[in-house]
Design an enzyme around this catalytic site. Structure first.
Site, PDB file in Angstrom:
ATOM      1  N   ARG A 180       2.019   0.402  -6.420  1.00  0.00           N
ATOM      2  CA  ARG A 180       3.335  -0.225  -6.309  1.00  0.00           C
ATOM      3  C   ARG A 180       3.223  -1.748  -6.282  1.00  0.00           C
ATOM      4  O   ARG A 180       2.185  -2.302  -5.933  1.00  0.00           O
ATOM      5  CB  ARG A 180       4.040   0.262  -5.037  1.00  0.00           C
ATOM      6  CG  ARG A 180       4.464   1.712  -5.067  1.00  0.00           C
ATOM      7  CD  ARG A 180       5.235   2.088  -3.808  1.00  0.00           C
ATOM      8  NE  ARG A 180       4.459   1.882  -2.588  1.00  0.00           N
ATOM      9  CZ  ARG A 180       4.618   0.863  -1.758  1.00  0.00           C
ATOM     10  NH1 ARG A 180       5.540  -0.068  -2.002  1.00  0.00           N
ATOM     11  NH2 ARG A 180       3.874   0.749  -0.671  1.00  0.00           N
ATOM     12  N   LYS A 182       9.520   6.205  -5.596  1.00  0.00           N
ATOM     13  CA  LYS A 182       9.797   5.461  -4.383  1.00  0.00           C
ATOM     14  C   LYS A 182      11.128   4.713  -4.456  1.00  0.00           C
ATOM     15  O   LYS A 182      11.743   4.446  -3.423  1.00  0.00           O
ATOM     16  CB  LYS A 182       8.648   4.507  -4.074  1.00  0.00           C
ATOM     17  CG  LYS A 182       7.381   5.231  -3.630  1.00  0.00           C
ATOM     18  CD  LYS A 182       7.638   6.167  -2.441  1.00  0.00           C
ATOM     19  CE  LYS A 182       6.373   6.824  -1.938  1.00  0.00           C
ATOM     20  NZ  LYS A 182       6.657   7.822  -0.862  1.00  0.00           N
ATOM     21  N   HIS A 185       9.868   9.888   5.858  1.00  0.00           N
ATOM     22  CA  HIS A 185       8.648   9.860   5.058  1.00  0.00           C
ATOM     23  C   HIS A 185       7.624  10.743   5.754  1.00  0.00           C
ATOM     24  O   HIS A 185       6.812  10.281   6.557  1.00  0.00           O
ATOM     25  CB  HIS A 185       8.143   8.417   4.949  1.00  0.00           C
ATOM     26  CG  HIS A 185       7.069   8.241   3.924  1.00  0.00           C
ATOM     27  ND1 HIS A 185       6.173   7.206   3.967  1.00  0.00           N
ATOM     28  CD2 HIS A 185       6.749   8.959   2.818  1.00  0.00           C
ATOM     29  CE1 HIS A 185       5.348   7.288   2.937  1.00  0.00           C
ATOM     30  NE2 HIS A 185       5.668   8.346   2.234  1.00  0.00           N
ATOM     31  N   SER A 217      -1.327   6.753   4.876  1.00  0.00           N
ATOM     32  CA  SER A 217      -2.430   7.197   4.024  1.00  0.00           C
ATOM     33  C   SER A 217      -3.727   7.300   4.812  1.00  0.00           C
ATOM     34  O   SER A 217      -4.069   6.416   5.596  1.00  0.00           O
ATOM     35  CB  SER A 217      -2.601   6.202   2.871  1.00  0.00           C
ATOM     36  OG  SER A 217      -3.660   6.587   2.039  1.00  0.00           O
ATOM     37  N   LYS A 253      -2.191  13.845   6.626  1.00  0.00           N
ATOM     38  CA  LYS A 253      -0.859  14.460   6.534  1.00  0.00           C
ATOM     39  C   LYS A 253      -0.841  15.625   5.542  1.00  0.00           C
ATOM     40  O   LYS A 253      -0.352  16.709   5.853  1.00  0.00           O
ATOM     41  CB  LYS A 253       0.155  13.390   6.124  1.00  0.00           C
ATOM     42  CG  LYS A 253       1.595  13.869   6.019  1.00  0.00           C
ATOM     43  CD  LYS A 253       2.544  12.709   5.771  1.00  0.00           C
ATOM     44  CE  LYS A 253       2.192  11.967   4.521  1.00  0.00           C
ATOM     45  NZ  LYS A 253       3.301  11.576   3.677  1.00  0.00           N
ATOM     46  N   THR A 254      -1.374  15.393   4.343  1.00  0.00           N
ATOM     47  CA  THR A 254      -1.377  16.438   3.317  1.00  0.00           C
ATOM     48  C   THR A 254      -2.284  17.588   3.719  1.00  0.00           C
ATOM     49  O   THR A 254      -1.922  18.765   3.586  1.00  0.00           O
ATOM     50  CB  THR A 254      -1.828  15.856   1.963  1.00  0.00           C
ATOM     51  OG1 THR A 254      -0.931  14.815   1.583  1.00  0.00           O
ATOM     52  CG2 THR A 254      -1.826  16.927   0.885  1.00  0.00           C
ATOM     53  N   ASP A 286       6.122  15.031   1.239  1.00  0.00           N
ATOM     54  CA  ASP A 286       6.223  13.578   1.359  1.00  0.00           C
ATOM     55  C   ASP A 286       7.572  13.034   1.822  1.00  0.00           C
ATOM     56  O   ASP A 286       7.609  12.071   2.565  1.00  0.00           O
ATOM     57  CB  ASP A 286       5.873  12.936   0.016  1.00  0.00           C
ATOM     58  CG  ASP A 286       5.567  11.458   0.132  1.00  0.00           C
ATOM     59  OD1 ASP A 286       4.814  11.080   1.053  1.00  0.00           O
ATOM     60  OD2 ASP A 286       6.070  10.683  -0.685  1.00  0.00           O
ATOM     61  N   ARG A 295      -3.911   9.518  -9.095  1.00  0.00           N
ATOM     62  CA  ARG A 295      -2.813  10.373  -8.637  1.00  0.00           C
ATOM     63  C   ARG A 295      -2.627  11.590  -9.546  1.00  0.00           C
ATOM     64  O   ARG A 295      -2.922  11.542 -10.740  1.00  0.00           O
ATOM     65  CB  ARG A 295      -1.506   9.586  -8.625  1.00  0.00           C
ATOM     66  CG  ARG A 295      -1.443   8.476  -7.593  1.00  0.00           C
ATOM     67  CD  ARG A 295      -1.021   8.986  -6.246  1.00  0.00           C
ATOM     68  NE  ARG A 295      -0.931   7.927  -5.253  1.00  0.00           N
ATOM     69  CZ  ARG A 295      -0.373   8.097  -4.060  1.00  0.00           C
ATOM     70  NH1 ARG A 295       0.154   9.274  -3.739  1.00  0.00           N
ATOM     71  NH2 ARG A 295      -0.346   7.110  -3.194  1.00  0.00           N
TER      72      ARG A 295
END
Length: 529
Positions: free
Chosen positions: A57, A199, A218, A236, A240-241, A255, A320
């Site tokens: 980003r 985003k 989020h 990150s 979390k994932t 997400d 990604r």
């Protein structure tokens, strides 16, 4: 003719172009991508594309148009940079003209929000076919019946090869991501990084949903066999994932979510997973999801076999994979659930001083939600690496148009209303800071999270930490008792207290930005020192 009418007229002209392709199927988009040399097929049938100069980003190039709609509502500053209406309209007309001269362009009509009663109809217009495939897989795909009545409430126009001129266009660089809430349009140019579209819509939802008394979040979400919903917040590298992908629980989403008076719903229809060092053994769901119709960004391939090398970060560490959520087996469909019973805040504390799990009061939950703490590892100097504290408000500060307290107050209200237990889980270091201690064992973290989600910690005896004031369980099945209390894992107790106080002061310094937070939260929610 006023500015809104002019925008609408230009939009109509744009969309009536004969070379615009509407809602192409996945195979048709893949064919277009290959014919246009935008990407290549991998050995699993996924499309692999490169994003060129920008592999992530561009936060310094993101703006919100400041007008009568947004002036008194947006939290203006470094994150939400103001942009003039006149400059927006100027750029809009340039991009419309630019796209009308292209040989082809691609349109996707879909939705943001899996709850059909609260979803927002969106339209994505792309210069690139592979960006349109990305949008199709990441947002919620419509049925034929949906398309018959689809009227976009927000439109994203992405023209990566159109570059702004900062001298005349009012941007900081050739790149721009500009949201106009009055015109209900997002303009993206000068960057090929597809994540900007995802985003941008999340930022839109973070502005729109609170007006409907819905909390945008989020976070990832899953649900147990008894309908018990859990939310996982974390920046990150916090897990979390990994932790939300539980074989004993079904995934709602990985997400972005909304929390309404009916419960939780996924904002998206797909997943955008980091895949650096991805392996079938560690993350089989993500690995197996990367097949025909998926999009790989900046992943290196073997020149002959086209097999992906997920260990190779030659172009970027931010490789990604984008794929529809139904590429994963263990999911809820549609992606909705009831009210959460548990919330997990994840942090990877490289200082090694936060407990591996602790129970939070509502005030502590709001404090840590506003703080959004984790730590990253700084550069190495003469073989010594020091951790660096990182704070991201509400675990998603780049995407919050409104003041942070808007979201925190909504969370506090929902915690009270639905009697939700919140836990802070440290997946970082134990026995010392990074380079001295070791990373918390994943099997211990899983055991702690499972115990929390099963309600086993609600009546467990706790001890209150003397630095952060957190309630630390004395026992968790499958976890050694000493591991639960960070001070006991350090050989040098005095070193622990020095480091703990150092981090506590960083929390307090960061929290000074929230001058309008009640004293109850700032005093009762934060560190004791």
């Amino acid at each position: 003719m006023n500015s809104v009418d002019l925008i609408n007229e230009k939009m109509t002209t744009l969309l009536n172009q004969e070379h615009f392709h509407y809602n192409l199927s996945v195979p048709s988009l893949v064919e277009k991508i290959l014919l246009r040399n935008e990407g290549i097929l991998t050995s699993t049938g996924a499309i692999r594309a490169e994003t060129g100069k920008y592999t992530g980003r561009s936060p310094k190039d993101k703006y919100i148009v400041k007008d009568s709609t947004t002036t008194d509502h947006v939290d203006w500053g470094k994150v939400n940079q103001p942009f003039s209406s006149a400059k927006f309209e100027q750029l809009y007309q340039k991009i419309v003209e630019y796209l009308t001269q292209k040989d082809e362009a691609f349109v996707f009509d879909g939705f943001a929000g899996a709850d059909s009663s609260r979803r927002m109809a969106i339209r994505v217009i792309n210069e690139y076919a592979w960006h349109n495939l990305f949008a199709r897989q990441l947002f919620i795909r419509p049925t034929e019946e949906d398309l018959a009545t689809h009227t976009p409430e927000f439109t994203v126009i992405s023209a990566p090869t159109f570059k702004a001129d900062p001298r005349t266009d009012g941007t900081n660089s050739e790149t721009f991501i500009i949201i106009s809430f009055e015109k209900r349009i997002v303009l993206i140019g000068g960057t090929e990084y597809a994540g900007e579209m995802k985003k941008a819509i999340f930022s839109v939802m973070n502005y729109v949903l609170p007006q409907q008394d819905i909390l945008p979040m989020h976070c990832s979400a899953n649900v147990g066999a008894n309908g018990d919903v859990a939310l996982f917040f974390g920046l990150s590298g916090t897990g979390k994932t990994t932790l939300s992908a539980d074989p004993d629980r079904k995934l709602i989403g990985d997400d972005e979510h909304g929390w309404s008076d009916s419960g939780v719903f996924n904002i998206e229809g797909g997943c955008y997973a980091k895949c650096i060092s991805l392996s079938k053994e560690k993350e089989p769901q993500i690995y197996n999801a990367i097949r025909f119709g998926s999009v790989l960004e900046n992943v290196m391939l073997d020149g002959e076999t086209r097999v992906a090398d997920y260990e190779d970060g030659f172009l970027t560490e931010n490789t990604r994979a984008a794929y529809p959520i139904d590429s994963i087996d263990n999911i809820v469909s549609p992606s909705v659930g009831g009210h959460p019973t548990s919330i997990i805040f994840l942090t990877a504390d490289a200082f090694g001083v936060l407990p591996p799990i602790s129970k939070l009061t509502k005030e502590q939950a709001m404090y840590h939600f506003l703080s959004g703490y984790t730590s990253k590892l700084a550069g190495t100097e003469r073989g010594v690496t020091s951790p660096e504290a990182t704070f991201s408000t509400c675990f998603g500060s780049p995407f919050l148009p409104l003041p942070a307290t808007t979201y925190a107050n909504m969370l506090g209200k929902l915690i009270d209303q639905h009697h939700v237990q919140v836990y802070l889980v440290n997946t970082g270091w134990t026995g010392g800071e990074y380079s001295v201690g070791e990373r918390m064992k994943l099997k211990y973290t899983r055991a702690m999270v499972h115990a929390a989600l099963k309600g086993e910690l609600l009546q467990t005896e706790t001890v209150k930490g003397d630095i952060f004031g957190l309630e630390i369980p004395l026992r968790v099945p499958g976890v050694p008792d000493d591991v639960l209390q960070p001070a006991k894992t350090w050989v040098d107790q005095s070193a622990y207290y020095i480091k703990a106080k150092e981090l506590a002061l960083k929390f307090k310094d960061n929290f000074k930005q929230f001058s309008n937070v009640s004293e109850e939260i700032s005093k009762k929610g934060g560190p004791l020192v």
